[in-house]
Design an enzyme around this catalytic site. Structure first.
Site, PDB file in Angstrom:
ATOM      1  N   TYR A   1       0.815  -0.902  -0.360  1.00 26.66           N
ATOM      2  CA  TYR A   1       0.043   0.019  -0.071  1.00 26.66           C
ATOM      3  C   TYR A   1       0.703   1.131   0.189  1.00 26.66           C
ATOM      4  O   TYR A   1       0.145   2.198  -0.574  1.00 26.66           O
ATOM      5  CB  TYR A   1      -1.010  -0.207   1.315  1.00 26.66           C
ATOM      6  CG  TYR A   1      -2.229  -0.488   1.155  1.00 26.66           C
ATOM      7  CD1 TYR A   1      -2.012  -2.062   0.592  1.00 26.66           C
ATOM      8  CD2 TYR A   1      -3.513  -0.227   1.598  1.00 26.66           C
ATOM      9  CE1 TYR A   1      -3.669  -2.511   0.350  1.00 26.66           C
ATOM     10  CE2 TYR A   1      -4.924  -0.518   1.419  1.00 26.66           C
ATOM     11  CZ  TYR A   1      -4.633  -2.114   0.841  1.00 26.66           C
ATOM     12  OH  TYR A   1      -5.566  -2.498   1.031  1.00 26.66           O
TER      13      TYR A   1
ATOM     14  N   LYS B   1       3.320 -15.165   1.904  1.00 27.96           N
ATOM     15  CA  LYS B   1       3.743 -15.780   0.709  1.00 27.96           C
ATOM     16  C   LYS B   1       5.029 -16.099   0.087  1.00 27.96           C
ATOM     17  O   LYS B   1       5.335 -15.864  -0.621  1.00 27.96           O
ATOM     18  CB  LYS B   1       3.051 -14.946  -0.755  1.00 27.96           C
ATOM     19  CG  LYS B   1       2.503 -15.503  -1.952  1.00 27.96           C
ATOM     20  CD  LYS B   1       1.612 -16.616  -2.107  1.00 27.96           C
ATOM     21  CE  LYS B   1       1.225 -17.004  -3.512  1.00 27.96           C
ATOM     22  NZ  LYS B   1       1.028 -18.755  -3.395  1.00 27.96           N
TER      23      LYS B   1
ATOM     24  N   ASP C   1      -3.170 -18.137  -0.100  1.00 28.24           N
ATOM     25  CA  ASP C   1      -4.103 -18.758  -0.985  1.00 28.24           C
ATOM     26  C   ASP C   1      -4.514 -20.255   0.178  1.00 28.24           C
ATOM     27  O   ASP C   1      -5.873 -19.539  -0.096  1.00 28.24           O
ATOM     28  CB  ASP C   1      -3.850 -18.958  -2.160  1.00 28.24           C
ATOM     29  CG  ASP C   1      -2.251 -19.986  -2.011  1.00 28.24           C
ATOM     30  OD1 ASP C   1      -2.023 -20.051  -1.232  1.00 28.24           O
ATOM     31  OD2 ASP C   1      -2.085 -20.691  -2.957  1.00 28.24           O
TER      32      ASP C   1
ATOM     33  N   ASP D   1      -6.789  -6.791   4.083  1.00 24.28           N
ATOM     34  CA  ASP D   1      -7.569  -6.363   3.966  1.00 24.28           C
ATOM     35  C   ASP D   1      -8.615  -7.412   3.076  1.00 24.28           C
ATOM     36  O   ASP D   1      -9.420  -7.228   3.153  1.00 24.28           O
ATOM     37  CB  ASP D   1      -7.254  -5.176   2.542  1.00 24.28           C
ATOM     38  CG  ASP D   1      -7.847  -4.281   1.628  1.00 24.28           C
ATOM     39  OD1 ASP D   1      -9.228  -3.755   2.289  1.00 24.28           O
ATOM     40  OD2 ASP D   1      -8.090  -4.935   0.497  1.00 24.28           O
TER      41      ASP D   1
ATOM     42  N   ASP E   1     -12.372  -9.462   5.112  1.00 21.21           N
ATOM     43  CA  ASP E   1     -13.086  -9.149   4.494  1.00 21.21           C
ATOM     44  C   ASP E   1     -13.892 -10.664   4.592  1.00 21.21           C
ATOM     45  O   ASP E   1     -15.403 -10.670   4.915  1.00 21.21           O
ATOM     46  CB  ASP E   1     -13.286  -9.118   2.631  1.00 21.21           C
ATOM     47  CG  ASP E   1     -13.770  -7.110   2.563  1.00 21.21           C
ATOM     48  OD1 ASP E   1     -13.344  -6.522   3.835  1.00 21.21           O
ATOM     49  OD2 ASP E   1     -14.117  -6.954   1.301  1.00 21.21           O
TER      50      ASP E   1
HETATM   51  C1  IPM Z   1     -10.522  -1.494   4.093  1.00 21.35           C
HETATM   52  C2  IPM Z   1     -10.432  -0.324   3.230  1.00 21.35           C
HETATM   53  C3  IPM Z   1      -9.437   0.100   2.956  1.00 21.35           C
HETATM   54  C4  IPM Z   1      -8.380   0.005   2.628  1.00 21.35           C
HETATM   55  C5  IPM Z   1      -9.670   1.165   1.410  1.00 21.35           C
HETATM   56  C6  IPM Z   1     -10.960   2.258   1.687  1.00 21.35           C
HETATM   57  C7  IPM Z   1      -8.483   1.883   1.209  1.00 21.35           C
HETATM   58  O1  IPM Z   1     -10.788  -1.576   2.068  1.00 21.35           O
HETATM   59  O2  IPM Z   1     -10.328  -0.409   5.257  1.00 21.35           O
HETATM   60  O3  IPM Z   1     -10.359  -2.621   4.191  1.00 21.35           O
HETATM   61  O4  IPM Z   1      -8.145  -0.982   1.337  1.00 21.35           O
HETATM   62  O5  IPM Z   1      -7.150  -0.123   3.177  1.00 21.35           O
HETATM   63 MG    MG Z   2     -10.955  -3.450   2.453  1.00 20.65          MG
END
Ligand code: IPM
Ligand code: MG
Length: 357
Positions: free
Chosen positions: A140, A191, A223, A247, A251
């Site tokens: 990032y 990885k 993975d 990230d 999710d």
């Molecule tokens: C998160 C989001 C952010 C990230 C984006 C909005 C920049 O997806 O907080 O997980 O990738 O960190």
């Molecule tokens: Mg995110």
């Protein structure tokens, strides 16, 4: 007196933030917390007002408070802007400006919501995972980065995945400490079969392990970790990983619990100053309709009270109130299942406030 900066942001951010503010007002009074709040702009709302996603003033204010509470940033309105001034840059800017290197993302299945998950209830009921994501380094932020035209006249996009030893150590320590306070199991995700930066990551994690003999350290390729999270999620206790893998995996983990609309997160620096935000985004598709789930925002407030302001009783009262409204069968659209009562953002907030009183 403790000071908190509120950054509602964009999309559903302002709607869910106002519910969190109502909850804060109640606990402020009830537990005599004397917390003072001020508001600031970040993301698209800041671009509209000042032309930049993170105004100087916002960072300055953020540096002077005990904690920051953030809604969410971004939306289609700003998607076509130059990438240097997109709303996401504001979020990344404040994370890096406050050196919030440790992102704690708990994925916890509320027993009331096990049937809202896309996985079978028995796979996710009782799930309690903590993802510790490195937040201010990795791909990032790595340099060089950019898009240019190479000598062959081809456009080329490039980023740099890099970590130095001290960055890995500091996030590793947070993860080991967290595992120690939980069930003593830490899985480091990398990885290392392909990427040198993560070969070093694995080495440093192994070195740190010597200081935490009570924690069982394992390693997993990313993975496989993605697969294991949907196959047998309860095998995990604490997961530690870099910025981008974190990230993605967070999710996945969020969705296991029924809805990303339930999950708070904390981002901490060395001095314990933190920024608290829901794991979900600004959900522009439902913004302004009064249907967003405010619970992740409200639970982020609770995390803030617990970790940065050390107000355990108030935090626990909020957690209990959230659990109580779920017991009452109240559900926003994202967590709706058969036989439950559909409510909107405001009614969900009303119910939490009522449960607190
Ligand atoms: C998160 C989001 C952010 C990230 C984006 C909005 C920049 O997806 O907080 O997980 O990738 O960190
Ligand atoms: Mg995110």
């Amino acid at each position: 007196m403790p000071k908190v900066l509120l950054l509602p942001g964009d999309g559903i951010g302002p709607e869910i933030m106002s519910q969190a503010e109502r909850v804060l007002d109640v606990v402020n009074e009830k537990f005599d917390l004397q917390i003072e709040t001020e508001h600031g702009l970040l993301g698209g709302s800041a671009i509209d007002a000042h032309g930049v996603p993170m105004p100087e003033e916002t960072l300055l204010k953020a540096k002077q408070v005990d904690a920051v509470l953030l809604g969410a940033v971004g939306g289609p309105k700003w998607d076509n802007l130059d990438r240097e001034i997109r709303p996401e840059k504001g979020l990344l800017g404040i994370r890096s400006g406050l050196e919030l290197f440790a992102n704690l993302r708990p994925a916890l299945t509320y027993s009331q919501l096990a049937s809202a998950s896309s996985l079978r209830a028995e796979l996710v009921s009782g799930l309690d995972i903590l993802i510790v994501r490195e937040l201010t380094g990795g791909i990032y932020f790595g340099q060089p980065r950019g898009i240019h035209t190479n000598d062959a006249g081809d456009r080329e996009g490039f980023n740099t995945y890099r970590y130095d030893e001290s960055e890995i150590k500091r996030i590793g320590r947070v993860a080991f400490e967290s595992a120690r306070k939980r069930n003593g199991r830490l899985c480091s995700v990398d990885k290392a079969n392909v990427l040198e930066a993560t070969v070093l990551w694995r080495e440093v994690m192994n070195e740190l392990a010597a200081d935490y003999p009570d924690v069982e350290l394992t390693h997993m390729y990313v993975d496989n970790a993605a697969m294991q999270l949907v196959k047998e999620p309860k095998q995990f206790d604490v997961i530690v990983t870099g910025n981008m893998f974190g990230d993605i995996l967070s999710d996945i983990a969020a969705m296991l619990t029924g809805s990303i609309g339930m999950l708070p997160s904390a981002s901490l620096n060395h001095s314990g100053v933190g920024m608290y935000e829901p794991c979900h985004g600004s959900a522009p598709d439902i913004a302004g309709q009064g249907v967003a789930n405010p619970l992740a925002m409200i639970l982020s407030l609770s995390m803030m009270l617990r970790y940065s302001l050390k107000q355990e009783a108030a935090a626990q009262a909020i957690d209990d109130a959230v659990s109580a409204v779920l017991d009452q069968g109240l559900r926003t659209g994202d967590i709706m299942t058969d036989g439950m009562t559909a409510v909107g953002t405001q009614e969900m907030g009303d119910a939490v406030v009522a449960a607190l009183q």
